[in-house]
Enzyme design. Sequence first.
Site, PDB file in Angstrom:
ATOM      1  N   THR A  26      -9.148 -20.035  34.201  1.00  0.00           N
ATOM      2  CA  THR A  26     -10.211 -19.117  34.604  1.00  0.00           C
ATOM      3  C   THR A  26     -11.199 -19.910  35.441  1.00  0.00           C
ATOM      4  O   THR A  26     -11.934 -20.750  34.926  1.00  0.00           O
ATOM      5  CB  THR A  26     -10.905 -18.501  33.386  1.00  0.00           C
ATOM      6  OG1 THR A  26      -9.938 -17.799  32.595  1.00  0.00           O
ATOM      7  CG2 THR A  26     -11.992 -17.532  33.819  1.00  0.00           C
ATOM      8  N   LYS A  46     -10.011 -11.106  36.409  1.00  0.00           N
ATOM      9  CA  LYS A  46     -10.269 -11.939  35.232  1.00  0.00           C
ATOM     10  C   LYS A  46     -11.761 -12.185  35.047  1.00  0.00           C
ATOM     11  O   LYS A  46     -12.277 -12.128  33.919  1.00  0.00           O
ATOM     12  CB  LYS A  46      -9.523 -13.265  35.384  1.00  0.00           C
ATOM     13  CG  LYS A  46      -9.807 -14.290  34.294  1.00  0.00           C
ATOM     14  CD  LYS A  46      -9.303 -13.868  32.931  1.00  0.00           C
ATOM     15  CE  LYS A  46      -9.384 -15.038  31.953  1.00  0.00           C
ATOM     16  NZ  LYS A  46      -9.040 -14.646  30.584  1.00  0.00           N
ATOM     17  N   LYS A  91     -19.501 -20.624  30.535  1.00  0.00           N
ATOM     18  CA  LYS A  91     -18.850 -20.878  31.827  1.00  0.00           C
ATOM     19  C   LYS A  91     -18.274 -19.599  32.406  1.00  0.00           C
ATOM     20  O   LYS A  91     -18.472 -19.287  33.589  1.00  0.00           O
ATOM     21  CB  LYS A  91     -17.767 -21.945  31.647  1.00  0.00           C
ATOM     22  CG  LYS A  91     -17.022 -22.321  32.931  1.00  0.00           C
ATOM     23  CD  LYS A  91     -15.761 -21.502  33.194  1.00  0.00           C
ATOM     24  CE  LYS A  91     -14.702 -21.708  32.149  1.00  0.00           C
ATOM     25  NZ  LYS A  91     -13.426 -20.998  32.527  1.00  0.00           N
TER      26      LYS A  91
END
Length: 297
Positions: free
Chosen positions: A97, A172, A242
């Site tokens: 990711t 995502k 994050k």
Amino acid sequence: MARIAFLGTGLMGTGMAGRLIDAGHDVHVFNRTREKAMPLVERGATLAASPAQAAQDADAIFVMVGDDVASQAMWMGPDGVLSTDLRPGTLAIECSTLSHDWVEDLSSAAKNKGLDYLDCPVTGLPDAAANGQLTLFLGGEPSTIEKARPYLESISSNQLHFGAIGSGTAYKLIVNLMGSIQIAAAAEGLITAERAGLDLNLVAKALGMGGCGSPQVARNAPLMVKGNHEKDVLFSTKWRLKDTDYGLKYAHKLGLSPQIAAATLDAFQAAMDDGYAASAETKVIDALRKRLPASKG
């Protein structure tokens, strides 16, 4: 049998690489912390001294790491994948990711080296990775996906093709940002229920099965009630922050200023500031408890 490089053997990468080993492939692994790769070596993988060494003569190169910095080291570091000569048409499959900006830069660099790049972030917990039950969010050429399909089917039960390179990452980032919002909202709801004197175990159960429920709420609300944020951590505050940050930055890139997402980023940043980086993402409830102002009513 194909030769596969698998770079990054954390909780997710270990399960994914294990599936490729079980499928009969010749898997060469690299991890910055060597010890984390040893369970795969015991299952038949070959341990490489660098990403470049792992990638030599590979048919497909998988990367599964935590963030842009780690991905940059794997691909473009002094001994990274792109520092060595590779066969034209080698599959470059990035499953991490990452920020949308870095995926654009990386895909261009990989294509300039003659590699067939596939944007392939995943969703699912480590047990899904180990059982080949991940869902893949794909961005890339249909021909690249078709070439990669035998490997993708070993690690996943569902593959969703969103379009060109970068579109898998775009989805995502959107879905992970929504997940962050749901976790923070569940924490605030539980704090409110606590103040109201409700049975929190019952509240967590009802939240998971009710109209505002989701897999994130159903999984994390009971964990927040239990309050054990340090045991068997599957996704830490550090990584949740994050993901939230990357998602919000992508929204800004599109010209948006999402206020709910910004408040969610603040909530997880508060948890980080309180020293909860390695704690489960559910620890955000304690950070919010400290900061929710009392009513003036």
